[in-house]
Motif scaffolding. Structure first.
Motif, PDB file in Angstrom:
ATOM      1  N   GLY A   1       0.752  -0.997  -0.150  1.00 36.26           N
ATOM      2  CA  GLY A   1       0.014   0.196   0.353  1.00 36.26           C
ATOM      3  C   GLY A   1       0.949   1.537  -0.441  1.00 36.26           C
ATOM      4  N   LEU A   2       2.047   1.288   0.265  1.00 31.39           N
ATOM      5  CA  LEU A   2       2.824   2.529   0.647  1.00 31.39           C
ATOM      6  C   LEU A   2       3.211   2.984  -0.973  1.00 31.39           C
ATOM      7  N   TYR A   3       3.320   2.346  -2.362  1.00 32.64           N
ATOM      8  CA  TYR A   3       3.861   2.573  -3.774  1.00 32.64           C
ATOM      9  C   TYR A   3       1.802   2.523  -4.425  1.00 32.64           C
ATOM     10  N   PRO A   4       2.676   4.325  -5.224  1.00 36.58           N
ATOM     11  CA  PRO A   4       1.402   4.898  -5.310  1.00 36.58           C
ATOM     12  C   PRO A   4       0.771   3.331  -7.016  1.00 36.58           C
ATOM     13  N   ASN A   5       2.003   3.148  -7.454  1.00 35.65           N
ATOM     14  CA  ASN A   5       1.355   2.351  -8.374  1.00 35.65           C
ATOM     15  C   ASN A   5       2.329   0.170  -8.157  1.00 35.65           C
ATOM     16  N   VAL A   6       1.748  -0.400  -7.365  1.00 39.25           N
ATOM     17  CA  VAL A   6       2.822  -1.429  -7.161  1.00 39.25           C
ATOM     18  C   VAL A   6       2.575  -2.514  -8.465  1.00 39.25           C
ATOM     19  N   ASN A   7       1.727  -2.498  -8.870  1.00 35.76           N
ATOM     20  CA  ASN A   7       1.626  -3.222  -9.919  1.00 35.76           C
ATOM     21  C   ASN A   7       2.929  -2.283 -11.384  1.00 35.76           C
ATOM     22  N   ASN A   8       3.499  -1.961 -10.426  1.00 37.27           N
ATOM     23  CA  ASN A   8       4.681  -1.306 -12.241  1.00 37.27           C
ATOM     24  C   ASN A   8       6.226  -1.534 -11.445  1.00 37.27           C
ATOM     25  N   ILE A   9       5.888  -1.318  -9.741  1.00 39.12           N
ATOM     26  CA  ILE A   9       7.218  -1.860  -9.092  1.00 39.12           C
ATOM     27  C   ILE A   9       8.340  -2.970  -9.687  1.00 39.12           C
ATOM     28  N   THR A  10       9.704  -3.157 -10.240  1.00 39.33           N
ATOM     29  CA  THR A  10      10.870  -4.559 -10.767  1.00 39.33           C
ATOM     30  C   THR A  10      10.647  -4.755  -9.241  1.00 39.33           C
ATOM     31  N   THR A  11      10.106  -6.674  -9.697  1.00 37.96           N
ATOM     32  CA  THR A  11      11.115  -7.629  -8.739  1.00 37.96           C
ATOM     33  C   THR A  11      12.206  -8.114  -9.584  1.00 37.96           C
ATOM     34  N   ILE A  12      13.090  -8.540  -8.632  1.00 38.42           N
ATOM     35  CA  ILE A  12      14.222  -9.033  -9.271  1.00 38.42           C
ATOM     36  C   ILE A  12      15.039 -10.781  -8.609  1.00 38.42           C
ATOM     37  N   SER A  13      15.017 -11.218  -9.626  1.00 38.23           N
ATOM     38  CA  SER A  13      15.958 -12.581  -8.917  1.00 38.23           C
ATOM     39  C   SER A  13      17.532 -12.366  -8.232  1.00 38.23           C
ATOM     40  N   GLY A  14      17.640 -11.493  -8.919  1.00 35.60           N
ATOM     41  CA  GLY A  14      18.964 -10.766  -8.837  1.00 35.60           C
ATOM     42  C   GLY A  14      19.239 -10.690  -9.517  1.00 35.60           C
ATOM     43  N   ASN A  15      20.477  -9.647  -9.884  1.00 33.38           N
ATOM     44  CA  ASN A  15      21.211  -8.950 -10.823  1.00 33.38           C
ATOM     45  C   ASN A  15      22.917  -9.086 -10.705  1.00 33.38           C
ATOM     46  N   HIS A  16      23.870  -7.935 -11.083  1.00 33.49           N
ATOM     47  CA  HIS A  16      25.022  -7.998 -11.124  1.00 33.49           C
ATOM     48  C   HIS A  16      25.642  -8.054 -10.186  1.00 33.49           C
ATOM     49  N   ASP A  17      25.140  -7.181  -9.140  1.00 34.11           N
ATOM     50  CA  ASP A  17      25.853  -6.603  -7.589  1.00 34.11           C
ATOM     51  C   ASP A  17      25.311  -7.364  -6.508  1.00 34.11           C
ATOM     52  N   THR A  18      24.245  -8.694  -6.945  1.00 35.77           N
ATOM     53  CA  THR A  18      24.277  -9.516  -5.607  1.00 35.77           C
ATOM     54  C   THR A  18      25.349 -11.318  -6.219  1.00 35.77           C
ATOM     55  N   ASP A  19      24.591 -11.982  -4.614  1.00 38.33           N
ATOM     56  CA  ASP A  19      25.653 -13.439  -5.321  1.00 38.33           C
ATOM     57  C   ASP A  19      24.513 -13.807  -5.933  1.00 38.33           C
ATOM     58  N   ARG A  20      24.457 -15.486  -7.094  1.00 33.25           N
ATOM     59  CA  ARG A  20      24.035 -15.724  -6.929  1.00 33.25           C
ATOM     60  C   ARG A  20      22.707 -16.366  -6.198  1.00 33.25           C
ATOM     61  N   PHE A  21      21.878 -17.011  -6.101  1.00 31.94           N
ATOM     62  CA  PHE A  21      21.165 -17.843  -5.557  1.00 31.94           C
ATOM     63  C   PHE A  21      22.225 -19.082  -5.296  1.00 31.94           C
ATOM     64  N   MET A  22      22.772 -19.940  -6.205  1.00 32.71           N
ATOM     65  CA  MET A  22      22.761 -21.144  -5.796  1.00 32.71           C
ATOM     66  C   MET A  22      24.323 -21.515  -5.411  1.00 32.71           C
ATOM     67  N   SER A  23      24.900 -19.496  -4.802  1.00 31.57           N
ATOM     68  CA  SER A  23      26.275 -19.750  -4.131  1.00 31.57           C
ATOM     69  C   SER A  23      25.665 -19.231  -2.968  1.00 31.57           C
ATOM     70  N   LEU A  24      24.716 -19.260  -2.394  1.00 29.42           N
ATOM     71  CA  LEU A  24      23.996 -19.105  -0.410  1.00 29.42           C
ATOM     72  C   LEU A  24      24.284 -20.085   0.266  1.00 29.42           C
ATOM     73  N   GLU A  25      24.397 -19.442   0.840  1.00 29.69           N
ATOM     74  CA  GLU A  25      24.797 -21.105   1.951  1.00 29.69           C
ATOM     75  C   GLU A  25      23.135 -21.264   2.673  1.00 29.69           C
ATOM     76  N   GLY A  26      22.717 -22.817   1.757  1.00 29.10           N
ATOM     77  CA  GLY A  26      22.071 -23.246   2.239  1.00 29.10           C
ATOM     78  C   GLY A  26      20.667 -23.666   1.520  1.00 29.10           C
ATOM     79  N   ALA A  27      21.460 -22.746  -0.038  1.00 29.50           N
ATOM     80  CA  ALA A  27      20.745 -22.727  -1.038  1.00 29.50           C
ATOM     81  C   ALA A  27      20.709 -24.662  -1.296  1.00 29.50           C
ATOM     82  N   THR A  28      19.526 -24.658  -2.903  1.00 30.52           N
ATOM     83  CA  THR A  28      19.660 -26.382  -2.905  1.00 30.52           C
ATOM     84  C   THR A  28      18.830 -25.490  -4.264  1.00 30.52           C
ATOM     85  N   THR A  29      19.385 -26.685  -5.227  1.00 30.02           N
ATOM     86  CA  THR A  29      17.923 -26.432  -6.692  1.00 30.02           C
ATOM     87  C   THR A  29      16.618 -26.388  -5.991  1.00 30.02           C
TER      88      THR A  29
END
Length: 628
Positions: free
Chosen positions: A428-456
């Motif tokens: 409810g804080l967002y003026p248009n929440v459907n326009n917010i961009t969600t991410i799986s990760g990007n070039h500045d973040t660790d990849r999921f499969m390299s996280l501690e505890g990660a599984t397929t």
């Protein structure tokens, strides 16, 4: 006597001629080099870099354009001039003429034919799925540009994670069929501005390094020569558009490289902010109680000594950067802009930048990088409401880093499932929440499969969740394969198969490992499910059940309804919840995920969820079942 005087006078004149020629004005760079008739920006402010420009007058050499409002800096090496363009002026060459007391020179300038707005500048919406590519790390389609002129030996070395690796525009073009098969509808490319070919040496851990990432521009109007030419870029964009894939440019208005010519000779004394190390205390931008000194540090502090901070409080800087953004849109036909480090620029500038782009291209998409895991801070920068400072940024989108971080933590076992609901409660804080961009990760973040505890299984649930929730989903290249990658630069590994020397190609089914193929198919199926359902793209979200292991949400609109169920437990879970009575007579049909038991009685739903599962259930009425 008279004859001798005349000869002496002639000699004096002849001797003076070389001096005049030596001090004659010259032009080295024109920005922008071109513009359009009937544009919303008119006149356009042209910046000329050259020599001996003091006292210059500027005139148009042809009818249809006019020059005025000339400003020359104190050294005489930069000149600003307004160029007014007649609305019906035909495309072509329309040079300007600079005249000083010591001579004259020509300034090349063109009027371009506009690209077709029906097939360009399309914008990005929740109908789309974005795929982030680092051009240098995706595929090498043209080895001839791997070592541009004057590149040091270290500049191209695939064994060095901070060197250039050879990926380019042609490499991306060659694999558009792969992207089409995966189902993505837009590609975001990290910056393609021309960067320095030199190797950076410094006392920090990231040195020695090259500018393969693109975030240290040395020419805001140049194309990176490692990636190809401007024509190669245009060819990629047109080829992508032909197969239904849009293109997003990564722009960087906040800073340039210390190798930029401006660093040695800035156009104006206040072109850059004076050096001060940024403290990155981002919350002072959100808080009306912060001191002006704290805010000034965030807005004018440098990232480090190698990235001079542009001063958007200087009107000439602001105008230059707004025009630069518009030029790239108009010249290339891109569909969106990702603006790097946007919160470190004044909000009034963000407003003016957004307003100017949307005025010319009303459908256009701009997403800002507000790298902050605080939903209030993220929402503060999306346009559509006025902040405490009286500014509405008009920015269509920014990234939901809070949801990304929480999804990483939940599906790698660090947080309970209900934590995701606790982020979505801030929608409810967002003026248009459907326009917010969600991410799986990007070039500045660790990849999921390299996280501690990660599984397929965890990676699969993470992507399924991303593709189920509100907003515009963005996937980082290789996430669909479960690629590994720790801290930068390890998270920027080459896509397997993008180079001739690679032993296998993950661009093909035959070249993928069984685990990669499993991940690819899972990602593809969820992408296609989302794309064909308005309920998942723009539907309202209703929490149906949540605890530490399970989250069931309903996504739906008038066209249909889905239940999305996530179970992070190692055990099967039975969950029950009520649905409003107006849904009486409906049953639940499994669409995607592991087979589980369902029961629909009156308004009560009972679902048996398999361990470590993500499942989409489509709610169908008896009438729909009879007609389907």
């Amino acid at each position: 006597m008279m004859r001798k005087f005349l000869l002496t006078g002639c000699a004096l004149i002849l001797l003076a001629l070389p001096a005049l020629a030596q001090n004659a004005p010259s032009v080295l760079k024109v920005e922008p080099p071109s513009w359009w008739a009937n544009h919303t920006v008119n006149p356009v402010r042209v910046l000329v870099r050259g020599e001996n420009l003091n006292g210059a007058a500027v005139r148009a050499a042809a009818n249809g354009i006019k020059a005025g409002n000339v400003r020359v800096n104190s050294r005489g090496d930069y000149l600003f001039v307004d160029v007014s363009i007649s609305p019906n002026l035909k495309p072509g060459s329309y040079p300007l003429e600079i005249t000083t007391a010591n001579g004259k020179t020509s300034v090349p300038f063109e009027i371009l034919a506009p690209l077709d707005a029906k097939t360009h500048f399309q914008g990005i919406t929740s109908d789309d799925v974005i795929y982030l590519i680092m051009p240098d790390r995706f595929a090498d389609g043209d080895p001839s540009n791997d070592n541009p002129a004057n590149s040091p030996k270290i500049a191209n070395d695939r064994n060095n994670p901070r060197a250039w690796h050879g990926g380019d525009f042609r490499g991306i073009k060659n694999h558009l069929d792969y992207l089409k098969e995966l189902g993505v509808t837009a590609i975001w490319l990290t910056p393609w501005y021309d960067n320095s070919n030199a190797v950076t040496n410094c006392p920090h851990p990231w040195c020695p390094a090259t500018s393969y990432h693109g975030y240290g521009a040395i020419d805001y109007y140049g194309v990176e020569d490692h990636f190809g030419t401007f024509n190669d870029l245009r060819d990629l964009i047109e080829s992508a558009h032909k197969v239904g894939i849009k293109v997003i440019q990564d722009q960087v208005a906040n800073h340039v490289s210390v190798e930029h010519p401006w660093s040695k000779s800035a156009p104006l004394a206040d072109w850059f902010s004076p050096f001060a190390q940024n403290t990155f205390n981002n919350s002072v931008l959100l808080s009306p109680n912060a001191s002006q000194a704290e805010r000034d540090n965030l807005l004018h502090g440098w990232f480090n000594e190698s990235l001079p901070d542009m001063n958007q409080d200087e009107p000439e800087v602001a105008r230059y950067e707004i025009q630069n953004a518009l030029w790239w849109v108009g010249a290339t036909g891109i569909d969106g802009i990702r603006e790097d480090t946007i919160q470190y620029m004044p909000r009034k500038f963000i407003r003016d930048w957004s307003t100017a782009i949307l005025k010319q291209y009303p459908r256009f998409y701009m997403v800002g990088e507000v790298f902050e895991t605080d939903s209030a801070q993220t929402a503060f920068f999306q346009g559509g409401k006025t902040g405490w400072d009286g500014v509405d940024t008009k920015l269509p989108s920014d990234f939901d880093f809070n949801l990304w971080r929480t999804s990483f933590d939940v599906f790698s076992g660090k947080k309970p499932m209900r934590a995701l609901r606790d982020v979505l409660k801030y929608d409810g804080l967002y003026p248009n929440v459907n326009n917010i961009t969600t991410i799986s990760g990007n070039h500045d973040t660790d990849r999921f499969m390299s996280l501690e505890g990660a599984t397929t299984e965890g990676a699969m649930l993470h992507l399924a969740f991303l593709l189920s929730v509100r907003g515009i989903p963005q996937i980082y290249y290789g996430e669909e394969l479960g690629m590994l990658g720790d801290h930068d630069p390890d998270n920027r590994r080459d896509f397997p198969g993008g180079w001739i020397s690679d032993t296998r190609s993950a661009f093909t089914k035959e070249g993928r490992t069984p685990e990669e193929q499993k991940m690819f198919e899972w990602t593809r199926d969820w992408i296609y499910l989302r794309r064909k359902s308005n309920a998942l793209k723009i539907g309202k979200t209703i929490d149906r059940f949540y605890d530490n292991e399970v989250y069931v949400m309903q996504r739906g609109d008038f066209t249909g309804r889905f239940l999305l169920a996530f179970n992070i437990s190692k055990n099967e879970r039975n969950v029950s919840f009520n649905i409003e009575k107006r849904f009486d007579g409906e049953i639940i049909d499994i669409i995607i995920g592991k087979e589980g038991k369902t029961n629909f009685s009156n308004s009560k739903v009972t679902i048996t969820l398999p361990p470590k599962s993500a499942t989409a259930y489509k709610i169908l009425t008896k009438h729909q079942l009879q007609t389907d």
